[in-house]
Design a protein around this motif. Structure first.
Motif, short mmCIF file in Angstrom:
data_model
loop_
_atom_site.label_atom_id
_atom_site.label_comp_id
_atom_site.label_asym_id
_atom_site.label_seq_id
_atom_site.Cartn_x
_atom_site.Cartn_y
_atom_site.Cartn_z
N VAL A 1 0.85 -1.17 0.00
CA VAL A 1 0.00 0.00 0.00
C VAL A 1 0.89 1.23 0.00
CG1 VAL A 1 -1.69 1.31 1.36
CG2 VAL A 1 -1.83 -1.19 1.21
N ARG A 2 0.53 2.25 -0.78
CA ARG A 2 1.33 3.46 -0.86
C ARG A 2 1.53 4.05 0.53
NH1 ARG A 2 0.01 9.04 -2.78
NH2 ARG A 2 2.00 9.89 -3.40
N GLY A 3 2.71 4.47 0.83
CA GLY A 3 2.98 5.00 2.15
C GLY A 3 3.70 3.97 2.98
N GLU A 4 3.14 2.76 3.03
CA GLU A 4 3.82 1.71 3.77
C GLU A 4 5.10 1.29 3.04
OE1 GLU A 4 0.70 -1.03 4.02
OE2 GLU A 4 -0.30 0.03 5.64
N LEU A 5 5.08 1.47 1.72
CA LEU A 5 6.26 1.15 0.93
C LEU A 5 7.47 1.97 1.37
CD1 LEU A 5 7.36 -0.32 -1.59
CD2 LEU A 5 6.64 1.65 -2.93
N ALA A 6 7.20 3.21 1.81
CA ALA A 6 8.31 4.11 2.12
C ALA A 6 8.91 3.84 3.50
CB ALA A 6 7.83 5.56 2.05
N LEU A 7 8.29 2.99 4.28
CA LEU A 7 8.74 2.81 5.65
C LEU A 7 9.50 1.50 5.79
CD1 LEU A 7 5.49 3.94 7.49
CD2 LEU A 7 7.52 5.28 6.99
N PRO A 8 10.81 1.59 6.03
CA PRO A 8 11.57 0.37 6.27
C PRO A 8 11.10 -0.34 7.54
CG PRO A 8 13.00 2.28 5.98
CD PRO A 8 11.60 2.79 6.12
N ALA A 9 11.50 -1.57 7.68
CA ALA A 9 11.05 -2.34 8.83
C ALA A 9 11.42 -1.68 10.15
CB ALA A 9 11.65 -3.74 8.76
N SER A 10 12.54 -0.93 10.14
CA SER A 10 12.99 -0.32 11.39
C SER A 10 12.41 1.08 11.59
CB SER A 10 14.52 -0.21 11.38
OG SER A 10 14.94 0.50 10.24
N ALA A 11 11.37 1.42 10.80
CA ALA A 11 10.79 2.76 10.90
C ALA A 11 10.16 3.00 12.25
CB ALA A 11 9.75 2.95 9.81
N ALA A 12 10.09 4.29 12.58
CA ALA A 12 9.47 4.67 13.85
C ALA A 12 7.98 4.37 13.81
CB ALA A 12 9.69 6.17 14.07
N THR A 13 7.51 3.61 14.76
CA THR A 13 6.07 3.39 14.88
C THR A 13 5.58 3.86 16.24
OG1 THR A 13 6.56 1.15 15.61
CG2 THR A 13 6.01 1.45 13.28
N GLY A 14 6.42 4.53 16.94
CA GLY A 14 6.09 5.08 18.26
C GLY A 14 7.12 6.11 18.59
N PRO A 15 7.14 6.58 19.85
CA PRO A 15 8.17 7.54 20.24
C PRO A 15 9.56 6.93 20.07
CG PRO A 15 6.54 7.21 21.99
CD PRO A 15 6.26 6.19 20.93
N VAL A 16 10.52 7.78 19.80
CA VAL A 16 11.89 7.31 19.58
C VAL A 16 12.85 8.09 20.49
CG1 VAL A 16 13.77 7.08 17.90
CG2 VAL A 16 11.41 6.68 17.19
N ARG A 17 13.70 7.38 21.18
CA ARG A 17 14.70 8.04 22.02
C ARG A 17 15.73 8.72 21.11
NH1 ARG A 17 19.76 7.26 24.01
NH2 ARG A 17 20.18 7.79 26.19
N VAL A 18 15.90 10.01 21.31
CA VAL A 18 16.88 10.77 20.53
C VAL A 18 18.20 10.84 21.29
CG1 VAL A 18 17.41 13.06 19.60
CG2 VAL A 18 15.09 12.12 19.37
N ALA A 19 18.10 11.11 22.57
CA ALA A 19 19.26 11.18 23.46
C ALA A 19 18.70 11.03 24.87
CB ALA A 19 19.99 12.52 23.31
N ASP A 20 19.59 10.97 25.84
CA ASP A 20 19.12 10.93 27.22
C ASP A 20 18.12 12.06 27.47
OD1 ASP A 20 19.00 10.21 29.90
OD2 ASP A 20 20.55 11.67 30.45
N ARG A 21 16.97 11.76 27.96
CA ARG A 21 15.92 12.74 28.32
C ARG A 21 15.22 13.38 27.12
NH1 ARG A 21 16.81 14.99 33.39
NH2 ARG A 21 18.37 13.83 34.56
N VAL A 22 15.60 13.01 25.95
CA VAL A 22 15.02 13.66 24.75
C VAL A 22 14.36 12.58 23.88
CG1 VAL A 22 15.48 15.06 22.70
CG2 VAL A 22 16.79 15.45 24.81
N THR A 23 13.09 12.83 23.53
CA THR A 23 12.32 11.82 22.78
C THR A 23 11.63 12.46 21.58
OG1 THR A 23 11.88 10.68 24.87
CG2 THR A 23 10.55 10.03 22.98
N TRP A 24 11.69 11.75 20.45
CA TRP A 24 10.96 12.17 19.25
C TRP A 24 9.51 11.72 19.40
CZ3 TRP A 24 8.29 9.37 15.47
CH2 TRP A 24 8.01 10.04 14.27
N ILE A 25 8.59 12.65 19.21
CA ILE A 25 7.16 12.31 19.30
C ILE A 25 6.42 12.82 18.06
CG2 ILE A 25 7.05 12.18 21.82
CD1 ILE A 25 5.89 15.11 21.71
N GLY A 26 7.13 12.88 16.95
CA GLY A 26 6.56 13.49 15.75
C GLY A 26 5.75 12.52 14.91
#
Ligand code: FEO
Length: 432
Positions: A9-34
């Protein structure tokens, strides 16, 4: 997941298996929530986005508070809030930092404020104007702190310091520096439209083209402001650049700043010395505007210290002219009037000038006409809309120029050159 034909399905094609599907730790105390937007193909109407974009938002946890830095486009509000709720409770959020208030970063702000009404909002002096328009009648119900370069907000053992960096991309833009960890949140600056859920520049695909394309269309018109922003951020210790679009730059972050330095420099070899440069572009239907253009060219070329160039737009592509125009001191456009308008080739070039800074350049228009001759005034109005100065009233000649009229054209050229060299007193013409 596959479609009924077995294709992704279009869109899912662009997301590798390791894609973010939830919050992602960027660094200590810092989290990606985009949010990821792999299906976007056009951004802000004018930018192509071949593999989408991301709207990056973040949380920063301190011992005495939690900050949310930027949000996402409105249609991704649910994703943003779902990510947010996995890393912090609404009652724990103490600060919302809005580095830029374009809707792709503030779409989730109203809903976030409904759920976390007690946080303080930190914006730049220009940002507060947009925030007022965004929140409308609710504006006065929130605690809004206007911050400028050097101001800080403490989260206990973490400190956010603000840097006012206007016009990277709107007048309201600012950057935010996490002092204890040398992280710089830059919003649009140093970002790009590139969607890869692996998020970090050392993990994602090759985004060099996207980075430069984004610079050309978002940052290039504001190059002198980009330079000012770089002046502010370069002295900082920077371990990571954390933009609001595209990859997080944790590997060799300073290389990207240096690349911006290269991109804001002249694109052309510097062979023009102290001379002023005047570019004359024209299109001609029956040769009359062409005759005028050659005469304007000849007149301008009589002036020492002005380097004049003449281009027939029917023989050129628009894009290669942009670099030349960006560095020119003066521009003159010759166009006939056809069906009450300038011709499309001229408009194509003029509409492409939004990607560069034309403020203060000399502008002029001329052209032959048969009946009504509106084109010259229309082009002059466009030049003024581009904030160019137009000290010499446009020159219109009915049908083919006589010898006297060709002399008028030469004088027109001489006058343009004199305005460039300062031999003519500066003045602005009034538009009808
Ligand atoms: Fe990503 Fe200027 O907004």
């Amino acid at each position: 997941m596959s479609s009924s034909f077995g294709s992704p399905v279009r869109g899912e094609l662009a997301l590798p298996a390791s894609a973010a599907t939830g919050p992602v730790r960027v660094a200590d105390r810092v989290t990606w929530i985009g949010a990821l937007d792999p299906d976007l193909r056009t951004f802000d109407i004018i930018l192509k986005t071949a593999n989408g974009t991301t709207y990056n938002a973040y949380t920063v946890h301190g011992s005495d508070g939690v900050a949310v830095i930027d949000t996402v486009k409105q249609e991704f509000t649910d994703t943003f809030l779902a990510h947010l709720e996995q890393v912090v409770g609404y009652d724990q959020i103490t600060a919302l930092v809005l580095n830029h208030l374009e809707p792709d970063h503030t779409g989730a702000v109203p809903e976030l404020l409904r759920r976390a009404p007690h946080l303080k909002i930190y914006v730049s002096p220009r940002g507060v104007q947009v925030l007022r328009a965004l929140l409308k009648d609710d504006f006065d119900t929130y605690e809004i702190i206007i911050v400028t370069t050097g101001d800080t907000v403490s989260l206990g053992d973490r400190t956010l310091r603000f840097l006012t960096t206007p016009y990277v991309h709107w007048p309201d833009t600012q950057c935010t520096y996490l002092e204890e960890q040398n992280l710089l949140f830059t919003c649009d600056l140093l970002g790009c439209h590139f969607c890869d859920g692996r998020l970090f520049n050392d993990k994602v695909g090759d985004f060099r083209f996207s980075f430069e394309y984004y610079f050309d269309h978002i940052m290039r018109p504001f190059k002198r402001f980009v330079a000012q922003a770089l002046d502010l951020i370069e002295p900082l210790d920077i371990d990571m650049i954390v933009p609001a679009h595209g990859p997080i730059l944790r590997s060799h972050p300073r290389e990207y700043i240096l690349h911006y330095r290269r991109l804001i420099k002249s694109r052309l070899a510097s062979e023009v010395g102290a001379e002023k440069t005047l570019l004359i572009f024209y299109v001609s239907a029956y040769g009359a505007t062409s005759q005028m253009a050659y005469a304007v060219y000849a007149g301008a070329a009589e002036t020492p210290d002005v380097r004049v160039s003449l281009f027939d737009l029917q023989g050129g592509e628009v894009l290669p002219f942009i670099d030349l125009i960006e560095e020119a001191d003066g521009l003159a456009f010759g166009t006939p009037t056809i069906n009450g308008d300038a011709v499309r080739t001229v408009w194509d070039l003029l509409s492409s000038l939004v990607d560069i800074d034309t403020k203060g350049k000399l502008g002029a228009a001329f052209g032959s006409y048969g009946w009504t001759g509106e084109a010259v005034a229309m082009v002059e109005a466009r030049l003024q809309g581009l904030k160019m100065r137009t000290p010499e009233a446009g020159l219109r000649i009915k049908l083919h120029p006589t010898e006297d009229e060709l002399e008028q054209c030469r004088a027109f050229g001489r006058n343009l050159a004199a305005h460039l060299t300062g031999r003519n007193a500066p003045r602005e013409i009034d538009m009808p």
